[in-house]
Design a protein around this motif. Sequence first.
Motif, PDB file in Angstrom:
ATOM      1  N   ARG A   1     -15.159  30.748  18.771  1.00 46.26           N
ATOM      2  CA  ARG A   1     -16.568  30.924  19.126  1.00 46.26           C
ATOM      3  C   ARG A   1     -16.749  30.821  20.654  1.00 46.26           C
ATOM      4  O   ARG A   1     -17.540  31.552  21.253  1.00 46.26           O
TER       5      ARG A   1
ATOM      6  N   GLU B   1     -14.094  26.672  16.518  1.00 41.31           N
ATOM      7  CA  GLU B   1     -14.799  26.275  17.736  1.00 41.31           C
ATOM      8  C   GLU B   1     -14.251  27.019  18.952  1.00 41.31           C
ATOM      9  O   GLU B   1     -15.009  27.452  19.829  1.00 41.31           O
TER      10      GLU B   1
ATOM     11  N   CYS C   1      -6.778  17.886  13.656  1.00 39.69           N
ATOM     12  CA  CYS C   1      -6.048  18.779  14.569  1.00 39.69           C
ATOM     13  C   CYS C   1      -4.630  18.292  14.848  1.00 39.69           C
ATOM     14  O   CYS C   1      -3.808  19.050  15.390  1.00 39.69           O
TER      15      CYS C   1
ATOM     16  N   MET D   1      -8.920  22.118  21.036  1.00 38.34           N
ATOM     17  CA  MET D   1     -10.035  21.164  21.032  1.00 38.34           C
ATOM     18  C   MET D   1     -10.343  20.667  22.442  1.00 38.34           C
ATOM     19  O   MET D   1     -11.512  20.546  22.841  1.00 38.34           O
TER      20      MET D   1
ATOM     21  N   GLN E   1     -11.750  12.068  17.983  1.00 34.37           N
ATOM     22  CA  GLN E   1     -11.936  13.357  18.651  1.00 34.37           C
ATOM     23  C   GLN E   1     -10.979  14.433  18.142  1.00 34.37           C
ATOM     24  O   GLN E   1     -11.060  15.578  18.583  1.00 34.37           O
TER      25      GLN E   1
ATOM     26  N   TRP F   1     -10.763  15.507  15.059  1.00 32.31           N
ATOM     27  CA  TRP F   1     -11.247  16.140  13.837  1.00 32.31           C
ATOM     28  C   TRP F   1     -12.119  17.343  14.166  1.00 32.31           C
ATOM     29  O   TRP F   1     -13.065  17.250  14.939  1.00 32.31           O
ATOM     30  N   ALA F   2     -11.772  18.463  13.556  1.00 34.93           N
ATOM     31  CA  ALA F   2     -12.517  19.701  13.775  1.00 34.93           C
ATOM     32  C   ALA F   2     -13.795  19.704  12.953  1.00 34.93           C
ATOM     33  O   ALA F   2     -13.980  18.882  12.037  1.00 34.93           O
ATOM     34  N   GLU F   3     -14.666  20.658  13.251  1.00 37.25           N
ATOM     35  CA  GLU F   3     -15.944  20.696  12.553  1.00 37.25           C
ATOM     36  C   GLU F   3     -15.798  21.021  11.075  1.00 37.25           C
ATOM     37  O   GLU F   3     -16.702  20.738  10.285  1.00 37.25           O
ATOM     38  N   ASP F   4     -14.670  21.607  10.677  1.00 37.96           N
ATOM     39  CA  ASP F   4     -14.456  21.896   9.258  1.00 37.96           C
ATOM     40  C   ASP F   4     -13.859  20.713   8.511  1.00 37.96           C
ATOM     41  O   ASP F   4     -13.514  20.820   7.327  1.00 37.96           O
ATOM     42  N   GLY F   5     -13.713  19.569   9.204  1.00 32.47           N
ATOM     43  CA  GLY F   5     -13.246  18.359   8.559  1.00 32.47           C
ATOM     44  C   GLY F   5     -11.747  18.158   8.574  1.00 32.47           C
ATOM     45  O   GLY F   5     -11.247  17.187   7.988  1.00 32.47           O
TER      46      GLY F   5
END
Length: 443
Positions: A95, A92, A80, A308, A71, A73-77
């Motif tokens: 947004r 994220e 965190c 996150m 959990q 790992w951000a959407e850009d890979g």
Amino acid sequence: MTPSDGAAAADTRELAQLSTEALREFRDRERARYEALRARATPFNLARGKPSTEQVALADQLLTAVTTPAQCWAEDGNDCRNYYGSPQGLIEARRLFAPMLGAPPEQVLVGNNSSLALMHDVIVYALLTGARDGAAPWRDQHRPVRFLCPAPGYDRHFQICEQYGIEMIPVALTGAGPDMDEVEHLAADPAVKGMWCVPKYSNPTAETYSSETVARLARMATADDFRLFWDNAYAVHHLTEVPDQLDNVLDACAAAGNPDRALVFGSTSKITFAQAGLGMLATSAANMRWFVSRHSTRTIGPDKLNQMRHVMVLRDDAGIWAHMERHRRLLAPKFAAVQEVFESRLGGTGVAAWTRPRGGYFVSLDVLDACARRVVALAKAAGIEMVPAGRTFPDGRDPRDRNIRIAPSFPPADEVRAAVDALATCVLVATTERLLADRGINA
């Protein structure tokens, strides 16, 4: 809406028109009531806009939102847990809060817990390096630098100005924002570099700036490096089923040809955990580049794991609004209790006028001139903790000594009712003393 001077003057008919003998009898009854309160000295806290334990518990999912390495790992890979990524925070998170701030995610920065820290840093960067790339530092242009300060207002804004020697110019509030005739006149001074604004459910008057106010702030003539410090701390903090609407100041400034004028601040301090939340800044693309270039020297980056967690718990704009509806259900009865007690104890007396908030965290109480400090002193002696009288004005000086800020959010509703009832007694003691003193009777 802040009671107008005219309304307050008209209301002083009742107690002020009693005979001296009747007024003394009224004062003596309230003094006896006050002495009973002081003998009990039950501690109450109406001082700060602090969420209750039940409110912060609404976000307890944050405590377990991230429990496994997967959990993190951000959407850009990116991870965190490690150094990485944009100093503007997780995309994220940007947004998630972009709708609340009124800007695209690319023009949003999500930082650590304090929006006040971001405001502080913007001012320091502008004082030392200029408010935009290529501009002279504020401190090199004018001494002192001046700020417009709608008052009554937020004391911590004023403390930043005090810390750095910025001269504060109080501006009256109208119930729809600051007096714009006054603001436009003052803002033409090139030494005026900024203005504090709490534009929705203002602290402490709870008013929301009108569309006309927002438009005039966006288009008024100012120094090129003048900035609106748009502290939208209560953007989603409604107390009614139909929230107030506030125009988008970034859009208004862009439409007026002043795209860099506004810096919009927000936070989750009264949404999730007060000192373990997120602070935010939204502004123009140019301003964001300016801020990030300076802020990147101060910090490598914010706590992205906490960002996150917030993304996982709040999810989206609809999730934020659903969460805030739960806050409303906890807060609304406390604000209703304030209104009921004031109406019962102070209504028709003519010695006080108060706001009826549709959102935010405060009730603003105006008593007779030269009485607020006495009311707060009486309250303190009876065990009621209040923000010192005058704190809602620049330099802690209320020119009429009449404004008192009430924060009913933290105590349980029954304690709010008891505390406000005791405060009403303090108001009646202090104001009847004043009315009698005006007649030459001091005992």
